[in-house]
Design a protein around this motif. Structure first.
Motif, PDB file in Angstrom:
ATOM      1  N   GLY A   1      -2.908  10.347   4.372  1.00  0.00           N
ATOM      2  CA  GLY A   1      -3.041   8.902   4.499  1.00  0.00           C
ATOM      3  C   GLY A   1      -3.849   8.243   3.397  1.00  0.00           C
ATOM      4  N   THR A   2      -4.209   8.965   2.331  1.00  0.00           N
ATOM      5  CA  THR A   2      -5.004   8.392   1.251  1.00  0.00           C
ATOM      6  C   THR A   2      -4.175   7.388   0.458  1.00  0.00           C
ATOM      7  OG1 THR A   2      -6.244  10.446   1.058  1.00  0.00           O
ATOM      8  CG2 THR A   2      -6.371   8.925  -0.803  1.00  0.00           C
ATOM      9  N   SER A   3      -4.763   6.200   0.186  1.00  0.00           N
ATOM     10  CA  SER A   3      -4.087   5.179  -0.620  1.00  0.00           C
ATOM     11  C   SER A   3      -4.024   5.642  -2.070  1.00  0.00           C
ATOM     12  CB  SER A   3      -4.824   3.847  -0.530  1.00  0.00           C
ATOM     13  OG  SER A   3      -4.813   3.364   0.790  1.00  0.00           O
TER      14      SER A   3
ATOM     15  N   THR B   1       0.855  -1.182   0.000  1.00  0.00           N
ATOM     16  CA  THR B   1       0.000   0.000   0.000  1.00  0.00           C
ATOM     17  C   THR B   1       0.890   1.231   0.000  1.00  0.00           C
ATOM     18  OG1 THR B   1      -1.705  -1.157   1.267  1.00  0.00           O
ATOM     19  CG2 THR B   1      -1.846   1.241   1.179  1.00  0.00           C
TER      20      THR B   1
ATOM     21  N   ARG C   1       0.637   5.230   0.513  1.00  0.00           N
ATOM     22  CA  ARG C   1      -0.280   6.224   1.061  1.00  0.00           C
ATOM     23  C   ARG C   1       0.352   7.609   1.006  1.00  0.00           C
ATOM     24  NH1 ARG C   1      -0.701   6.181   6.013  1.00  0.00           N
ATOM     25  NH2 ARG C   1       0.919   4.696   6.606  1.00  0.00           N
ATOM     26  N   ARG C   2      -0.458   8.617   0.667  1.00  0.00           N
ATOM     27  CA  ARG C   2      -0.011   9.999   0.696  1.00  0.00           C
ATOM     28  C   ARG C   2       0.271  10.399   2.134  1.00  0.00           C
ATOM     29  NH1 ARG C   2      -3.934  12.069  -1.781  1.00  0.00           N
ATOM     30  NH2 ARG C   2      -3.072  12.269  -3.879  1.00  0.00           N
TER      31      ARG C   2
ATOM     32  N   ASP D   1       3.543   0.812   3.011  1.00  0.00           N
ATOM     33  CA  ASP D   1       3.157  -0.219   3.962  1.00  0.00           C
ATOM     34  C   ASP D   1       3.521  -1.579   3.391  1.00  0.00           C
ATOM     35  OD1 ASP D   1       2.133   1.753   5.532  1.00  0.00           O
ATOM     36  OD2 ASP D   1       0.072   1.521   4.827  1.00  0.00           O
TER      37      ASP D   1
END
Length: 655
Positions: free
Chosen positions: A634-636, A627, A629-630, A650
């Protein structure tokens, strides 16, 4: 960040009265801080956006300066206080754990308030600050206005006096953005003993990293980057180590200073670096010396010819006092490599003149384990000029003894020479065509590159009397490990040894404290197995063994091993940085699609594909096991989107 250090020097006359210069640069008595804290008291009134009595819309540039300071200085704790009609927002961030929340909160800030109740807000921001024995605190007041609080009790002296928990190395910088610092504030800053002021022109924002303060860990005394103005005059106080630690220069040059360390200095030895700026201010930086002693280096071939013509190579041979890793620092115009057998103490440094200016002398520098730099014997580029070869004398026939005979023979020789050149060209062309048409035979097995051997297994640990840590390999090779002085660390990550990952330690008062031993690892002292909570005394030799053969000797993250977890991706144009707690790995993306698993030899990253898109990096594919993420929210991120400047990666199994 745009550098404005030259602007700061030009504005030396606008600086407020500095804290009184101490009679001598000396280390404070008592416990010294081990961590850093940055406190930002930020004006969020509408004038910061040019509204009302504002002179310029600078709020975005102020936020960028704050963000760049945190990224560059890396404080352990950040306090953010915004104000207009008194304090509006007070937030604390422990970094790097709260980095995503910090970035999101900073990006969301808006300058939409009214009034500038400056002194009341500063007092409330400074009053709760404490734990002075743990942090070296740097406070920044950033405002484009002057105090308009109707309460007459609010004053600059009252505001600065609220910092009752201040430590001896804490500092405060009042940055007036396009406005003057009132006379009462200048007087209070000068009398405080810890505050100073800076006025910059309308629309300008200074480089906060050049204002000084904080704690630096020094591993390479030859290159110490410091947050001090260029050209500032330097003094150094090293306390009890003053006879072994000295300055090599008297000024900050290219943002760095150089130290001379003679003999052995215990890890964590403090030293205070003091700088006298052009405006008469004294700024101080606490140095924590984690410098390994320079090993004895013996030059084995001092008679080597070190004057190199273009393209010429020389090999300098050396012997180290103890076996350790050694790499050559790049030097423009000088090609070089270190040639040695694994675990050997003798090695060669092969140097090639790859474009040095004629007559230029350069000194190659060797970097050893722990970051220590050792200068080698210098080489000099041969002087310029083109060699003139003597003209060949043509053969003389019996009938050409005079000038006339030689004149008649010259056209004939020229025709023969041209014919030979043409024949050679035809033969070369025919050979190339045959080589293209005929497939090349496969390389013999002996000529094929063999796979790299697995990393050496560590069978012991040395915790020395000087509190340094070293790994003992199966072949007897002893390698020093550079370990953090404050806070816990993972020995597998800092030592770049995969089968030691999960073994967590921490420097404690009585020695080295064991925080965690993985279930499949045995660490023994004599016949006793160590476990969490045990303290290892200096001068101890430990045994290490993998209890189960379940661990692979190959690094699961390939060349990224040693960066530590968690991992972040940072995009700078078409350059990708994979960043962990212990290091940074840079990769410039070539044209086409790049699979990070293949690029790094890291199976866990297989399928994560990136490509260049103009001057940016595009996510081409993200496997289901990973994953991206920004960092700001936290946006995927999905395939087909550009990689933001900062993103979290991640990995499978991360909680």
């Amino acid at each position: 960040m745009r550098r404005v250090s030259a602007l700061m020097i030009l504005l030396a006359g606008s600086l407020a009265h500095a804290q009184p210069a101490p009679s001598a640069c000396a280390l404070p008595a008592g416990p010294l801080p081990t961590q850093t804290r940055a406190v930002f008291i930020l004006d969020t009134s509408g004038s910061m956006r040019g509204i009302g009595d504002g002179k310029a819309d600078i709020f975005g540039r102020v936020k960028a300066a704050v963000r760049d300071y945190v990224r560059g200085a890396g404080p352990d704790q950040v306090e953010l206080v915004t104000f207009d009609t008194g304090p509006r927002r007070v937030q604390s961030y422990a970094l790097p754990g709260d980095a995503a929340r910090w970035n999101a909160d900073l990006a969301a800030l808006r300058a939409d308030g009214r009034n500038t109740y400056l002194y009341r807000s500063v007092a409330r921001a400074l009053a709760p600050l404490s734990t002075r024995e743990r942090y070296a605190t740097t406070v920044f007041i950033l405002t484009d206005g002057i105090d308009n609080d109707p309460d007459d009790r609010a004053s600059p002296a009252h505001a600065l006096a609220a910092f009752r928990g201040r430590g001896p190395l804490d500092t405060l910088h009042y940055v007036a953005l396009g406005t003057d610092i009132p006379a009462a504030a200048r007087a209070a800053l000068g009398a405080s003993g810890y505050g100073d002021g800076l006025t910059v022109p309308v629309g300008q924002v200074p480089d906060l990293g050049r204002l000084g303060g904080g704690v630096l860990t020094v591993r390479d005394p030859g290159q110490v980057p410091v947050p001090l103005p260029e050209g500032a005059a330097l003094t150094l106080a090293a306390g009890g180590a003053g006879d072994r630690v000295r300055l090599s220069g008297t000024q900050v040059t290219d943002g760095q200073v150089q130290l001379r360390v003679e003999g052995r200095v215990p890890p964590g030895t403090p030293a205070l670096l003091c700088a006298q700026t052009a405006g008469g201010q004294v700024r101080r930086v606490l140095l924590r010396l984690n410098v390994a002693p320079a090993p004895s280096l013996t030059w084995l071939n001092p008679g080597a010819d070190r004057t190199l013509a273009p393209g010429e190579t020389v090999t300098l041979r050396y012997r180290l006092e103890e076996a350790t890793t050694a790499t050559l620092r790049p030097t423009p115009g000088l090609g070089g490599e270190v040639v040695r057998l694994p675990g050997g103490r003798e090695f060669g440094v092969r140097l090639t003149n790859a474009g040095l200016e004629p007559g230029r002398a350069v000194t190659p520098v060797l970097t050893l384990a722990g970051g220590r730099s050792v200068p080698l014997a210098g080489v000099t580029a041969a002087g310029g000029g083109v060699a003139v070869l003597p003209r060949p004398t043509p053969p003389v026939s019996p009938n050409s003894s005079g000038p006339e005979g030689r004149g008649r023979l010259l056209p004939w020789l020229l025709a023969v020479l041209l014919g030979l050149i043409a024949l050679g060209g035809l033969l070369l062309l025919a050979r190339r065509r045959r080589s293209r048409a005929r497939p090349r035979p496969p390389l013999p097995a002996a000529a094929r590159p063999s796979p790299a051997p697995p990393p050496p297994t560590v069978e012991g640990l040395q915790y020395r009397e000087d509190r340094t840590l070293a790994l003992v390999g199966a072949n007897g090779l002893v390698t020093a490990v550079s370990t953090p002085l404050g806070g816990p660390f993972d020995l597998g990550q800092v030592g770049r040894v995969p089968h030691l990952s999960g073994l967590r330690l921490e420097q404690a008062q009585g020695g080295l404290r064991v925080l965690r031993v993985p279930a499949d690892l045995e660490v023994s002292q004599g016949a006793r197995l160590l476990e969490g909570g045990d303290v290892i005394r200096p001068g101890t030799l430990l045994g290490v063994a993998v209890a189960r053969p379940a661990r692979s000797p190959w690094p699961p993250l390939g060349t990224l091993v040693g960066l530590g977890l968690p991992l972040r991706l940072r995009a700078e144009g078409v350059a990708l940085h994979v960043v962990g707690p212990y290091g940074d790995h840079a990769l410039t993306l070539p044209p086409g699609v790049t699979d990070l698993g293949e690029a790094f030899g890291a199976p866990v990253l297989a399928g994560l594909k990136l490509t260049r898109s103009g001057g940016h990096i595009l996510l081409a594919d993200v496997p289901a096991s990973l994953t991206v993420r920004r960092a700001t929210d936290g946006t995927s991120l999905r395939p087909g989107t550009h990689l933001p400047p900062e993103a979290h990666l991640d990995l499978p199994g991360e909680g």
